[in-house]
Design a protein around this motif. Structure first.
Motif, PDB file in Angstrom:
ATOM      1  N   CYS A   1      -6.701  12.680   3.417  1.00 26.50           N
ATOM      2  CA  CYS A   1      -5.723  12.040   4.294  1.00 26.50           C
ATOM      3  C   CYS A   1      -4.449  12.895   4.271  1.00 26.50           C
ATOM      4  N   LYS A   2      -3.917  13.206   5.443  1.00 27.37           N
ATOM      5  CA  LYS A   2      -2.809  14.159   5.527  1.00 27.37           C
ATOM      6  C   LYS A   2      -1.418  13.529   5.442  1.00 27.37           C
ATOM      7  N   THR A   3      -1.288  12.281   5.898  1.00 28.26           N
ATOM      8  CA  THR A   3       0.040  11.664   5.916  1.00 28.26           C
ATOM      9  C   THR A   3      -0.022  10.224   5.390  1.00 28.26           C
ATOM     10  N   TYR A   4       1.135   9.746   4.937  1.00 28.82           N
ATOM     11  CA  TYR A   4       1.221   8.348   4.501  1.00 28.82           C
ATOM     12  C   TYR A   4       0.944   7.407   5.671  1.00 28.82           C
ATOM     13  N   LYS A   5       1.362   7.805   6.852  1.00 27.27           N
ATOM     14  CA  LYS A   5       1.116   6.981   8.044  1.00 27.27           C
ATOM     15  C   LYS A   5      -0.393   6.811   8.262  1.00 27.27           C
ATOM     16  N   GLN A   6      -1.162   7.892   8.131  1.00 30.44           N
ATOM     17  CA  GLN A   6      -2.625   7.800   8.248  1.00 30.44           C
ATOM     18  C   GLN A   6      -3.195   6.913   7.141  1.00 30.44           C
TER      19      GLN A   6
ATOM     20  N   ALA B   1       0.709   6.572  -6.820  1.00 26.41           N
ATOM     21  CA  ALA B   1      -0.589   7.078  -7.303  1.00 26.41           C
ATOM     22  C   ALA B   1      -0.919   8.450  -6.733  1.00 26.41           C
ATOM     23  N   GLY B   2      -0.317   8.792  -5.615  1.00 28.67           N
ATOM     24  CA  GLY B   2      -0.592  10.075  -4.965  1.00 28.67           C
ATOM     25  C   GLY B   2      -1.617   9.908  -3.867  1.00 28.67           C
TER      26      GLY B   2
ATOM     27  N   PHE C   1       0.827  -1.204   0.000  1.00 27.22           N
ATOM     28  CA  PHE C   1       0.000   0.000   0.000  1.00 27.22           C
ATOM     29  C   PHE C   1       0.864   1.258   0.000  1.00 27.22           C
ATOM     30  N   MET C   2       1.984   1.236   0.720  1.00 26.74           N
ATOM     31  CA  MET C   2       2.852   2.398   0.762  1.00 26.74           C
ATOM     32  C   MET C   2       3.380   2.731  -0.631  1.00 26.74           C
ATOM     33  N   ASP C   3       3.824   1.719  -1.363  1.00 28.93           N
ATOM     34  CA  ASP C   3       4.298   1.950  -2.739  1.00 28.93           C
ATOM     35  C   ASP C   3       3.176   2.523  -3.602  1.00 28.93           C
TER      36      ASP C   3
END
Length: 146
Positions: A67-72, A58-59, A51-53
């Motif tokens: 959603c504000k952060t990749y962690k969220q 994809a943005g 999912f991170m990749d």
């Protein structure tokens, strides 16, 4: 669902297994939650190892508007199911670039539709799903958590 209907959420992300694994450009998907649904044609289907990749390529705002952060973003996917992280690692994930189809008519979820992240196939949506005027195509029904 509202974000998909408005075109703000352009990419749907799923674990790459079951019917989802066989999706390709041009296929129709019926995204459903409760009694609401959206029919979309797939403009692009791209596999990723995680999912991170997917979120980075994809943005974040295309996949999870607001959603504000990749962690969220990662938490949003891993909180969906206790097996999400394990399934992600085992199967990888897929980005589905959606093009909402308003020309198909009043679509209704098939009576037999059940919540299933992997999806299920139905013969058509709301009678006839004929992209380009050809034969009716199968439509993959994907359950969307609220």
């Amino acid at each position: 669902m509202n974000l998909i209907e408005k075109g703000e959420k352009k990419v749907e992300a799923r674990i790459n297994h079951g019917d989802v694994k066989n999706l390709k450009k041009g296929d129709l998907v019926c995204l459903t939650t409760g009694n609401r649904l959206v029919v979309a044609e797939l403009d692009c289907v791209t596999a990723f190892p995680s999912f991170m990749d997917l979120l980075k390529k994809a943005g974040l705002q295309n996949v999870l508007p607001g959603c504000k952060t990749y962690k969220q973003g990662m938490a949003a996917y891993h909180d969906l199911s206790p097996n999400s992280a394990k399934d992600e690692k085992k199967h990888g994930v897929v980005a589905l670039l959606l093009k909402v189809r308003r020309d198909i008519g009043k679509a209704r979820p098939p009576a037999s539709s059940r919540p299933a992240s992997a999806g299920q196939r139905g013969s058509d949506v709301g009678g006839k799903a004929k992209p380009g005027g050809g034969e009716a195509k199968d439509v993959v029904v994907l359950y969307c958590p609220v």
